[in-house]
Design an enzyme around this catalytic site. Structure first.
Site: not given
Ligand code: 3PY
Length: 251
Positions: A10-12, A96, A98, A168, A174, A214, A235-236
């Site tokens: 997930n590149w956000k 998600h 967020e 999640e 994050g 994470s 994510g990151g």
């Molecule tokens: C994360 O790992 O920060 C996420 O939100 C993946 O979607």
């Protein structure tokens, strides 16, 4: 049939079009021929078509990070399932945390998106998870159950099998904090039992449940070894092809 491990990046809101092309090429170089793990990258809308070109002919699949449920019309700023499908998308993240916390996404909206995504022949990745306060209040199971039941309202067993769930915990997103494999397994097991109650054991056993929050090379193996953790929404660690590979193929 055993569930195939599914790792989605997930590149956000990261990467311009040019940067996306560079990262997608790096991802293809690292994991473009992996076949025993399903791999997808969920990139910003603006990068979808260019990234689709880069991953064409490889085993990497394309995902989007959100969608709107209406087919077309006066919905300024929104993108439909058909638009995503025509760009080469196969997976769509919905719900998600967020989206839920910053943009007011409701359980009802998540359900509408799930129906629209499946209706368009795409696959939703349905995100659920509790906040830190909810974990401290010991209502994790109730929160996750409410989110799953709402997301799958009026979704048939056959269609449910086309979906993925991403658990999640919001407090692990994050923040660098990760649920221990045991903590994550406990919730994944609860979700699987809930799916068996809502549908049947065969359906529950077919649905891939990813862990997100994470997840990185250092903790991926321990998480993925758990019986009900079938993959990750990353994510990151997905923003660098080396670390992404470390999650797809953990050592
Ligand atoms: C994360 O790992 O920060 C996420 O939100 C993946 O979607």
């Amino acid at each position: 049939m055993p569930r195939k491990t599914f790792i989605a990046g997930n590149w956000k809101m990261n990467k311009t079009v040019d940067e996306s092309v560079v990262l997608a090429k790096d991802v293809v170089a690292q994991v473009g021929d992996v076949s025993d793990v399903e791999v997808a990258i969920c990139v910003p809308y603006t990068s979808l078509t260019e990234v689709a070109r880069v991953i064409d002919g490889t085993s990497v699949k394309l995902g989007a990070q959100d969608v709107y449920w209406e087919e077309s019309g006066a919905f300024t700023g929104k993108v439909s399932c058909e638009m995503l499908r025509s760009a080469g998308v196969e997976y769509v993240i919905v719900g998600h945390s967020e989206q839920r916390s910053y943009f007011g996404e409701t359980d009802e909206a998540v359900n509408k998106k799930v129906h629209a995504v499946i209706g368009a022949g795409l696959h939703p990745i349905v995100c659920v998870g509790e906040t830190l306060q909810e974990r401290e209040d010991a209502v994790t199971d109730a929160v996750v159950a409410r989110q799953v039941k709402a997301a799958y309202d009026n979704v048939s067993a056959a269609d449910a099998k086309k979906t993925t769930i991403a658990y999640e915990p919001v407090w692990a997103i994050g923040t660098g904090k990760t649920a221990t494999p045991e903590m994550a397994q406990e919730v994944h097991g609860t979700i699987r039992s809930l799916l068996a109650d809502m549908y049947d054991q065969d359906t529950a056993d077919s649905i891939v449940i990813q862990y997100g929050g994470s997840m990185k090379p250092a903790n991926a193996k321990g998480l993925l070894e758990k019986p009900d953790i079938d993959g990750g929404l990353i994510g990151g660690a997905a923003l660098n092809a080396d670390t992404f590979r470390g999650v797809v193929l953990p050592e």
